[in-house]
Design an enzyme around this catalytic site. Structure first.
Site, short mmCIF file in Angstrom:
data_model
loop_
_atom_site.label_atom_id
_atom_site.label_comp_id
_atom_site.label_asym_id
_atom_site.label_seq_id
_atom_site.Cartn_x
_atom_site.Cartn_y
_atom_site.Cartn_z
N HIS A 150 -3.32 7.68 2.25
CA HIS A 150 -3.67 6.18 1.66
C HIS A 150 -5.18 5.74 1.89
CE1 HIS A 150 -3.82 1.90 0.83
NE2 HIS A 150 -3.63 1.54 1.97
N ASN A 184 -9.99 0.13 -0.23
CA ASN A 184 -8.50 -0.06 -0.17
C ASN A 184 -8.00 -0.47 -1.50
OD1 ASN A 184 -5.73 -0.32 0.08
ND2 ASN A 184 -6.11 -1.15 2.25
N CYS A 239 0.87 -1.38 0.01
CA CYS A 239 -0.01 0.17 -0.02
C CYS A 239 0.87 1.30 0.16
CB CYS A 239 -0.80 0.08 1.09
SG CYS A 239 -2.13 -1.45 1.22
O1 UT7 Z 1 -3.85 -0.72 3.56
C1 UT7 Z 1 -3.12 -2.00 4.26
C2 UT7 Z 1 -3.33 -1.54 5.73
N1 UT7 Z 1 -4.43 -2.02 6.32
C3 UT7 Z 1 -5.37 -1.48 7.15
O2 UT7 Z 1 -4.73 -0.18 7.47
C4 UT7 Z 1 -6.36 -2.13 7.79
C5 UT7 Z 1 -6.17 -1.76 9.17
N2 UT7 Z 1 -7.47 -2.16 9.98
C6 UT7 Z 1 -8.65 -1.84 9.94
O3 UT7 Z 1 -8.96 -1.21 9.16
C7 UT7 Z 1 -9.79 -2.57 11.12
O4 UT7 Z 1 -8.85 -2.95 11.84
C8 UT7 Z 1 -10.68 -3.46 10.44
C9 UT7 Z 1 -11.68 -2.62 9.40
C10 UT7 Z 1 -9.94 -4.39 9.59
C11 UT7 Z 1 -11.70 -4.08 11.34
O5 UT7 Z 1 -11.99 -3.37 12.48
P1 UT7 Z 1 -11.70 -3.31 14.08
O6 UT7 Z 1 -12.59 -2.15 14.58
O7 UT7 Z 1 -10.33 -3.50 14.29
O8 UT7 Z 1 -12.21 -4.84 14.47
P2 UT7 Z 1 -11.70 -6.22 14.91
O9 UT7 Z 1 -10.87 -6.65 13.82
O10 UT7 Z 1 -11.06 -5.85 16.26
O11 UT7 Z 1 -12.99 -7.12 14.86
C12 UT7 Z 1 -13.95 -6.75 15.87
C13 UT7 Z 1 -14.92 -7.67 15.70
C14 UT7 Z 1 -14.40 -9.37 15.60
O12 UT7 Z 1 -15.16 -10.02 16.39
P3 UT7 Z 1 -15.25 -10.67 17.71
O13 UT7 Z 1 -13.92 -11.22 17.99
O14 UT7 Z 1 -15.18 -9.52 18.75
O15 UT7 Z 1 -16.30 -11.29 18.07
C15 UT7 Z 1 -14.40 -9.63 14.34
O16 UT7 Z 1 -14.46 -11.15 13.97
O17 UT7 Z 1 -15.53 -7.98 14.40
C16 UT7 Z 1 -15.56 -9.13 13.67
N3 UT7 Z 1 -15.38 -8.86 12.33
C17 UT7 Z 1 -16.54 -8.63 11.41
N4 UT7 Z 1 -17.69 -8.54 11.66
C18 UT7 Z 1 -18.66 -8.22 10.78
C19 UT7 Z 1 -14.51 -8.77 11.48
N5 UT7 Z 1 -14.53 -8.52 10.19
C20 UT7 Z 1 -16.11 -8.53 10.26
C21 UT7 Z 1 -16.86 -8.29 8.97
N6 UT7 Z 1 -18.11 -8.14 9.35
N7 UT7 Z 1 -16.48 -7.91 7.83
#
Ligand code: UT7
Length: 326
Positions: free
Chosen positions: A253, A283, A116
């Site tokens: 980005h 992204n 990225c």
């Molecule tokens: O360009 C390269 C760099 N990449 C990035 O910058 C991405 C960076 N990260 C992010 O954008 C965020 O961390 C995400 C959007 C990927 C996730 O958001 P988050 O607030 O950090 O959520 P999390 O990963 O801590 O997950 C929270 C919950 C989990 O469930 P439990 O364990 O709390 O029960 C996940 O399993 O959300 C769940 N989850 C989803 N739920 C519904 C993860 N993906 C999804 C989904 N739909 N698509």
């Protein structure tokens, strides 16, 4: 090196494949919802290349627009750098394929792989060619077909990425050596290979012999992003000799709306100076910054002479920032 030579952006173009994939479309194949995706990432839809569209096709479409806006044609191009993590083939470089498809003459063409952060890395490398007089008309392209790397059963990643390409033409222009000059004024690049496990693709020619799928510990990457990007932005601004208050447009980005806002807040950049395309583009990895730049220019917000701050973070981990005056 002539210290008064600057690499000036003379044309910008973006290209998105026609197929739109909405959050509801994805909710039909994985356990997710439009509400979750919008709340956690700001993404509402993304574009997806068709099976017969390669990364080079998107790159060529963006390059043609950038060249035409620069008043140049492919015959003028002497350097092509494509930032991509989704090349057409393992080799040759996608840049060489773009050169052939554009009909550009023999010159320099190679790819940069910084995921990225690829566009930020590529701009910095191209700058060094241009200010040394080694390129008079450089194409710097960020182009990706990230949907090809998705595991469509992994809801934590497949909802976040999209396809597209953005291109800029860089040409040498004389400057005064001040921050009033047009062109690239400063940059900072970083990599930390110890964080590989946070974001990577689990395949490759010398390991599995396969293309592999993208794997990410999203919340860990999120934490690193806000802190690390801010440090690199400040370093790039220091090199350029500018302050945050002088920046007209912040063009980050486009990974996640919450990261965009977190970095802007940390840097004291007003929210209305941030170009955000994450809602419609998602992204697009190395393509996201030039696509956002093209969007801001096309809708009339970004104007010639304005001071722009570009930044990115991605797999590696890699990250970095570029300061330029349009
Ligand atoms: O360009 C390269 C760099 N990449 C990035 O910058 C991405 C960076 N990260 C992010 O954008 C965020 O961390 C995400 C959007 C990927 C996730 O958001 P988050 O607030 O950090 O959520 P999390 O990963 O801590 O997950 C929270 C919950 C989990 O469930 P439990 O364990 O709390 O029960 C996940 O399993 O959300 C769940 N989850 C989803 N739920 C519904 C993860 N993906 C999804 C989904 N739909 N698509």
């Amino acid at each position: 090196m002539n210290p008064l030579l600057r690499s000036v952006v003379t044309g910008v173009g973006g290209h998105l494949p026609a197929t739109v994939v909405t959050n509801d479309d994805l909710a039909a194949i994985v356990d997710t919802s439009d509400a979750w995706i919008v709340e956690r990432s700001g993404i509402r839809s993304r574009r997806k290349a068709t099976d017969d569209q390669a990364t080079s096709d998107l790159a060529v479409a963006a390059a043609r627009i950038a060249l035409s806006r620069a008043g140049r044609d492919p015959g003028d191009v002497d350097l092509i750098i494509v930032a991509t993590t989704t090349p057409d083939l393992t080799f040759p470089a996608t840049a060489a394929i773009v050169q052939r498809k554009l009909g550009a003459p023999i010159g320099i063409a190679f790819d940069i792989q910084a995921v990225c952060s690829g566009f930020v890395y590529a701009m910095s490398v191209a700058d060094n060619f241009v200010v040394r007089g080694l390129a008079r008309c450089a194409l710097v392209i960020g182009a990706e077909t990230m949907t090809r790397l998705m595991d469509w059963t992994d809801r934590g990643t497949c909802v976040l990425f999209g396809d597209g390409a953005g291109a800029v033409v860089l040409e040498p222009r004389s400057g005064e050596g001040t921050i009033a000059d047009r062109g690239i004024l400063g940059f900072a690049l970083r990599a930390d290979g110890t964080k590989q496990d946070l974001l990577y693709v689990d395949g490759g020619p010398s390991t599995t012999g396969t293309v592999g799928k993208l794997r990410m510990q999203g919340n860990q990457v999120f934490r690193h992003a806000v802190v690390n990007i801010s440090e690199a932005v400040i370093a790039a601004a220091d090199t350029a000799g500018v302050t945050m208050s002088q920046v007209d447009w912040f063009i980050p980005h486009q990974a996640n709306q919450r990261i965009l806002e977190g970095v802007a807040k940390r840097l004291g950049i007003d929210g209305n100076k941030v170009i955000s395309t994450v809602a419609e583009h998602a992204n697009t990895s190395a393509a996201s910054i030039p696509l956002a730049l093209a969007t801001g220019i096309e809708d009339g917000r970004i104007k010639p002479g304005q001071l722009l701050l570009l930044e990115a973070m991605g797999g590696g981990l890699t990250w970095g920032a570029v300061v330029l005056r349009l």
